[in-house]
Design an enzyme around this catalytic site. Sequence first.
Site, PDB file in Angstrom:
ATOM      1  N   GLU A 149      -5.884  -2.398  -0.520  1.00 32.75           N
ATOM      2  CA  GLU A 149      -4.716  -1.510  -0.580  1.00 32.75           C
ATOM      3  C   GLU A 149      -5.128  -0.042  -0.505  1.00 32.75           C
ATOM      4  O   GLU A 149      -4.467   0.763   0.148  1.00 32.75           O
ATOM      5  CB  GLU A 149      -3.910  -1.778  -1.851  1.00 32.75           C
ATOM      6  CG  GLU A 149      -3.390  -3.201  -1.981  1.00 32.75           C
ATOM      7  CD  GLU A 149      -2.685  -3.696  -0.737  1.00 32.75           C
ATOM      8  OE1 GLU A 149      -1.869  -2.947  -0.165  1.00 32.75           O
ATOM      9  OE2 GLU A 149      -2.943  -4.845  -0.324  1.00 32.75           O
ATOM     10  N   GLU A 167       0.787  -1.229   0.000  1.00 29.83           N
ATOM     11  CA  GLU A 167       0.000   0.000   0.000  1.00 29.83           C
ATOM     12  C   GLU A 167       0.817   1.276   0.000  1.00 29.83           C
ATOM     13  O   GLU A 167       0.391   2.297   0.565  1.00 29.83           O
ATOM     14  CB  GLU A 167      -0.920   0.008   1.223  1.00 29.83           C
ATOM     15  CG  GLU A 167      -0.205   0.077   2.570  1.00 29.83           C
ATOM     16  CD  GLU A 167       0.109  -1.258   3.199  1.00 29.83           C
ATOM     17  OE1 GLU A 167       0.345  -1.316   4.412  1.00 29.83           O
ATOM     18  OE2 GLU A 167       0.118  -2.274   2.460  1.00 29.83           O
TER      19      GLU A 167
END
Length: 896
Positions: free
Chosen positions: A365, A331
């Site tokens: 994410e 992420e």
Amino acid sequence: MEKRRRVSKLCILCVLLTLASVATIVTLWTIALTRGDEGDDVAAPWDRYRLPTSLIPLSYNITLWPHLSPDPDSGLYLFTGTSIMAFECATETDLILIHSYRLNYTLLQNKHIALLLASGDGFVPSITATWLQPKQQYLVVQLNGVLTQGETYLLYTEFTGELADDLAGLYRSEYEEDGVRRIVASSQMHPTHARKTFPCFDEPAMKAVFNMTLIHSPGTTALSNGDKTDAVNTTIDGIAVTRTTFEPTKKMSTYLLAIVISDYTHLTDTQGDILLRIWARKKALEQGQGSYARSVTRPVLEFLQFYSNISYPLRKLDQIALPDFYYGAMENWGLVTYRENKLLYSPLTSSSRNKQSTATIIAHELAHMWFGNLVTLRWWNEVWLNEGFASYVSYLAADYFQPTWGMGAAVLRMLSGFLSEPVFVQGLNKYLNHFAYSNTIGNDLWDNLQTAVEANNLYLPHRVHDIMNRWVLQMGFPVVIIDTATGKVTQKHFLLDAESKVSVESPYNYEWLIPIQWMKSGEVQRPVWWLMKKTDVNLEMRSGGLWILANINVTGYYRVNYDPGNWERLLAQLIRDHQVIPLTNRAQLVDDAFNLARAQLVSASLALRTTSYLYAETEYIPWQTALNNFQYYSLMLDQTEVYHPMQEYMKKLVTPLYLYFKNMTSDWIQIPQRHTDQYNQVNAIQMACRTGITHCQKLTSTWFKQWMDNPHHNLIHPHLRDAVYCSAIASGNKEEWEFGWAQFKNTSVASEANQLMSALACTGNTQLLKRYLSYTLEPSMIRRQDAAFVIGAVASNSLGQELAWNFVRLQWDYMFTQYGMGSFNFASIIDEVTARFSTPAHLQQLEDFVSEHHATGFGSATLAVEQALERTRANIKWLQQNKQEILDWFTSQTDQ
């Protein structure tokens, strides 16, 4: 934001997988990243693994030049860089400790490897010594005087590192397109690999602003977290390069920094003023593989901004599919990195499962942009704050994007359930706004939720803090035991191995505050009843001849056991009319019963009886839950005399399901409309072929042979390819395997490659399995990121388990020392190759393996090795206690 905002029925499998993954991450990271600082006998600060709090990073000015061709002298791929780190002195100190790993430093004019400057006119003590502390991964700077509290200083370094293919830090990735080998420089800083790229305060609480400049070959594209502000073509040491500068990042942790240099192309979209881009190989985008990710991103980002009540704070959001990547996705703020098969989706060759996976991973994410990036855990033992919230909110976002899937996640779902979603969101918004760009611990969240509870005059039996700390600070979860004859309700710590001793003490004595939603013979009882001590009595739960069912729709994170009479009534209801019991609870009854049986709280026969009704069940969730639990039986029993009657029972059970989908799809011509039906159709084909239903085996072999006859025209529906490929290769010979291997090497679609990679391990030819295992040590044959998957896939084949175990034993030292901890998932390998261990001989082999490789060590697999030993001992006991009863039960069923 007028689209639906409710959460649909939550998938019990998603709940269980989320909990398992988060629990594993918490355990591994806490052990790996908090080691060594317990005692007071440490000789010096640089012997500790945690940074002192005397210095606070403010910003980094970093220039990196990844060289995408080998160094002529060493033959290695290298990167060079410079860093100017600005930091503030919080308390006087004569020592600077900064993380550094596998970096070689240039000796500067002061004869040291670092140069200290003041940001203003203040006094700067001189450096007396600098050195590297390899074990603790520090660059140590010793001063001849103290730094002044409140003053800002600059630390300058020049360094070189290897651009290795180890998938950690700044690393090298390769792929081939149109016959040309291409190289990508990419990064994976999480959890502690930023220090392998530049010297830094590499802990999550040490947030700073990053000013990044990348030097790269003309014609390539450089990406980082921030938007590009300038790109200048210039010459350095006679080499033509492009110098790309990026806007400063937001204040963030080092593990979120991202760098990619490639010749990729991209798709573009916008969400308001935010630039959205999907980056991938040129051919992949030309084939339309990035379009689905683009279509998902905008609505998911819209939902997350609405849900958090905070705008996405960056000007752009890039998502990029990398050919080599250790995790499924990462992420990084503003530049999210993915494995190709997690981001790219081909409408021609990818299955509906791939489609859902892509959407939910993107949602996960992007949820991290708020839950983890904007507000970050203070230390890794609070990792559930990142992963738990990202999982929970990502399912809400996926549900918003595609309501027909129906998803959700566990402890937080229970929390939002008894608070109500509006109160939960109100507290969450306050939490995010209050701690934006900083770090938190779990109590910070509870305090903000408590404020929302009080603002809405909501009744709870205890404060949020008191309720939730019992769930997140205690190991495991409870089992609730209901005696429907008396109304007595008891809780106890659920242990899969009933004879194991719990060595971890709990401040709450392993008691939980448990919200129980329940029904009586199909009628939901109100309100929620709270079990707040070891034993209590709820007279309403006396059955009076009716059945009682607790944990409705599996909103609570606990298992449920009943008195024998109530189990009998529930089993009778399943046989009589299973649809009276809610869908997720039908799955819950199966899952609880099997796990209670493993814990010796009910008999194995009772657990098996919960599957008898499946002959009339067509829904995916109960079937998948049953198959998951039968998987353990298969691992334990497929080398024993129990296996044949078990297979016969499974064949009898799955036959109606196979015929149901045969009719629904007009003899396999069509694909079911409902998403879960598509999943269960795959289950039906897999189990029918695996248990020897002749029609199924002929069907899959025929489809595969048609493909072999016309390799450029695959008529097998993408949704069915997992099942068909495995079945055809399993029942085929070397010709089928070689064809599958050729298709695997030639495909440009990552999801198709994954399906074939898995299917190749299904063969019954042991020589081919040995050959396949050998390919995992050749990156030109099997990418390093996929090696653990292939070894595990071979081990999951009953004919390949011993081959995989022997391969790992033989190659352990080589893999461990040559491939590094970023390349292979050693913990996964150990888990997979020992999953069938259930005899004293297996235990002895494992103990010998531990002894033989003690000197080399096991690194990230240390815990997995310990768990394998524990699991093997438990399996031995389980087999001794249950094998005969299970054999008798399966035999009785097949004799009917």
